[in-house]
Design a protein around this motif. Structure first.
Motif, short mmCIF file in Angstrom:
data_model
loop_
_atom_site.label_atom_id
_atom_site.label_comp_id
_atom_site.label_asym_id
_atom_site.label_seq_id
_atom_site.Cartn_x
_atom_site.Cartn_y
_atom_site.Cartn_z
N GLY A 102 0.82 -0.98 0.03
CA GLY A 102 0.04 0.02 -0.06
C GLY A 102 0.90 1.29 -0.03
N VAL A 103 1.98 1.25 0.70
CA VAL A 103 2.94 2.48 0.82
C VAL A 103 3.49 2.62 -0.50
CG1 VAL A 103 5.05 3.40 1.71
CG2 VAL A 103 3.01 2.25 3.34
N GLY A 113 -5.48 8.45 -4.42
CA GLY A 113 -5.99 8.83 -3.22
C GLY A 113 -6.11 7.59 -2.40
N ALA A 114 -6.30 6.41 -2.39
CA ALA A 114 -6.44 5.30 -1.63
C ALA A 114 -6.18 4.21 -2.52
CB ALA A 114 -7.64 5.18 -0.95
N ALA A 115 -5.46 3.08 -1.86
CA ALA A 115 -5.19 1.63 -2.44
C ALA A 115 -6.03 0.77 -1.65
CB ALA A 115 -3.76 1.62 -2.36
N CYS A 116 -7.00 0.09 -2.24
CA CYS A 116 -7.75 -0.71 -1.55
C CYS A 116 -7.43 -2.41 -1.82
CB CYS A 116 -9.19 -0.42 -1.76
SG CYS A 116 -9.83 1.25 -1.51
N GLY A 117 -7.39 -3.28 -0.89
CA GLY A 117 -7.02 -4.50 -0.92
C GLY A 117 -8.20 -5.30 -1.38
N ILE A 118 -8.12 -6.55 -1.92
CA ILE A 118 -9.02 -7.56 -2.12
C ILE A 118 -8.90 -9.01 -1.08
CG2 ILE A 118 -9.79 -9.22 -3.82
CD1 ILE A 118 -9.21 -7.11 -5.81
N GLU A 119 -10.11 -9.53 -0.33
CA GLU A 119 -9.88 -10.60 0.33
C GLU A 119 -9.72 -11.55 -0.56
OE1 GLU A 119 -14.21 -10.49 -0.74
OE2 GLU A 119 -12.54 -8.94 -0.56
N SER A 154 -13.45 -0.58 2.34
CA SER A 154 -12.78 -0.09 3.70
C SER A 154 -12.19 -1.23 4.45
CB SER A 154 -14.12 0.71 4.34
OG SER A 154 -15.08 -0.28 4.52
N ALA A 155 -12.41 -2.54 4.12
CA ALA A 155 -11.65 -3.42 4.99
C ALA A 155 -10.63 -3.48 5.02
CB ALA A 155 -12.33 -4.89 4.48
N MET A 156 -9.92 -2.88 4.08
CA MET A 156 -8.36 -2.76 4.06
C MET A 156 -7.84 -1.82 3.03
SD MET A 156 -7.23 -6.69 2.86
CE MET A 156 -8.45 -7.71 2.06
N PHE A 157 -7.19 -0.77 3.48
CA PHE A 157 -7.11 0.26 2.50
C PHE A 157 -6.00 1.31 3.28
CE2 PHE A 157 -10.38 2.68 4.57
CZ PHE A 157 -9.93 4.09 4.35
N ALA A 158 -5.04 1.68 2.02
CA ALA A 158 -4.18 2.74 2.65
C ALA A 158 -4.59 4.21 2.24
CB ALA A 158 -2.79 2.44 2.14
N ILE A 159 -4.20 5.25 2.77
CA ILE A 159 -4.48 6.61 2.53
C ILE A 159 -3.48 7.44 2.90
CG2 ILE A 159 -6.21 6.64 4.17
CD1 ILE A 159 -7.89 8.55 2.18
#
Length: 343
Positions: A102-103, A113-119, A154-159
């Motif tokens: 994410g970083v 703006g935001a990097a979101c993950g996938i389960e 929103s379950a896992m994201f970097a911002i």
């Protein structure tokens, strides 16, 4: 010299997830990235969540009353001192490189703006077939959305902390769709990415009624957002998925036709059922390729019911939108400032 890596604050909003919490916090503590600070915001849990987090050496902030995930995330953001915020729900166990990835994504693209993950397609803890259903269904829908989107997973994201401050906090009045609202606001100025490069295992509802209630209210409370902005979220809610729900409802509504029009009308509900199944054919192929045929049939049956619940929620939301001015203005209320800033 290499530039100093930014401090990351991992924020774990939690409410009564003692079942998943040890796995979630252990995965955060074992991240490959440094420097890292961790805070769990406990939203007035009634289980052993606080004791578990404190026994693992994690900083805990407690909300005075149960207020929902939006308030918990805002509280964590107010406490954080990191240049980058990484939000992870307390029923998610991140892959070891999730924060580092994410970083890296945020640093490589200033416009992101935001990097979101996938389960992952396997649940964090497997105890019922409903959990298996939900993990496969949600994984498939998320993978199909991979790339630029207009919602926030929103379950896992970097911002970046500065982007969070610019966008404003999550709306604390929203209980089921705060992430959709936030994604709409964030994507006005920044790119929002969902990627399988950030991933982890996620816990799910064990019982079908709890899952169906959640999906019903999510469908219902999306109506005023989409009605006011006149567009669906880009990426997740596709036309084929919408038509699958509509066709499922029409198939059930057409069941009495043979009683009125005779046996020849039996073809109508059968055809509508076939349309509903065809709209989700890619997902069904994915499930049957991974699991046994018996589970595949269970999955198809549950998803047909899910389609009915989703379209029922949307219909209920449409009626509520017509009769309630307050409901129509649900997303117009300005979100107050973030809570819980360090003293």
């Amino acid at each position: 010299m290499e530039p100093r890596p930014p401090l990351v604050t991992v924020i774990v909003p939690n409410y009564n997830h003692a079942r998943f919490l040890p796995l979630c916090l252990k995965a955060v503590q074992e991240q490959s990235y440094a420097p890292l600070e961790i805070v769990m915001v406990d939203d007035h849990s009634t289980d052993e969540s606080v004791r578990i987090a404190e026994s693992m050496g994690v900083t805990v902030i407690r909300t005075p009353v149960n207020s929902g995930p939006a308030v918990a995330r805002n509280t964590g953001a107010g406490w954080a001192s990191g240049e980058i915020l990484f939000f992870v729900d307390s029923d998610v166990a991140l892959a070891p490189d999730a924060v580092a990835t994410g970083v890296a994504l945020l640093r490589a693209d200033p416009g992101l703006g935001a990097a979101c993950g996938i389960e992952d397609p396997e649940p964090l803890i497997r105890s019922t077939r409903v959990e298996d259903y939900r993990s496969l269904q949600h994984h498939y829908w998320s993978i199909g959305s991979e790339g630029e989107v207009s919602f926030l997973w929103s379950a896992m994201f970097a911002i970046r902390a500065e982007v969070f401050a610019e966008t404003g906090p999550f709306n604390p009045l929203l209980k089921h769709t705060e992430e959709v609202d936030y994604g709409h606001r964030l994507s006005r100025r920044h790119t929002v990415l969902i990627t399988s490069a950030i991933h982890g295992r996620m816990g799910h509802d064990r019982e079908l009624p709890a899952l169906l209630r959640k999906l019903f209210h999510r469908g219902r409370t999306r109506v005023p957002l989409y009605a006011s902005r006149r567009r669906f979220a880009r990426g997740y809610e596709t036309a084929s998925r919408a038509w699958a729900s509509v066709a499922a409802l029409l198939a059930v509504a057409a069941l009495p036709l043979p009683l009125v029009l005779g046996p020849v009308a039996t073809a109508v509900p059968a055809l509508l059922l076939a349309v509903s199944l065809a709209c989700d054919a890619g997902m069904y192929r994915f499930v049957f390729s991974r699991r046994c045929p018996l589970f595949g049939l269970f999955f198809v049956g549950v998803h047909f019911l899910v389609n009915l619940v989703i379209i029922g929620g949307v219909a209920a939301g449409a009626v509520q939108w017509l009769v309630s001015t307050r409901f129509r203005r649900l997303y117009e209320t300005p979100a107050p400032a973030a809570l819980g800033a360090r003293g």
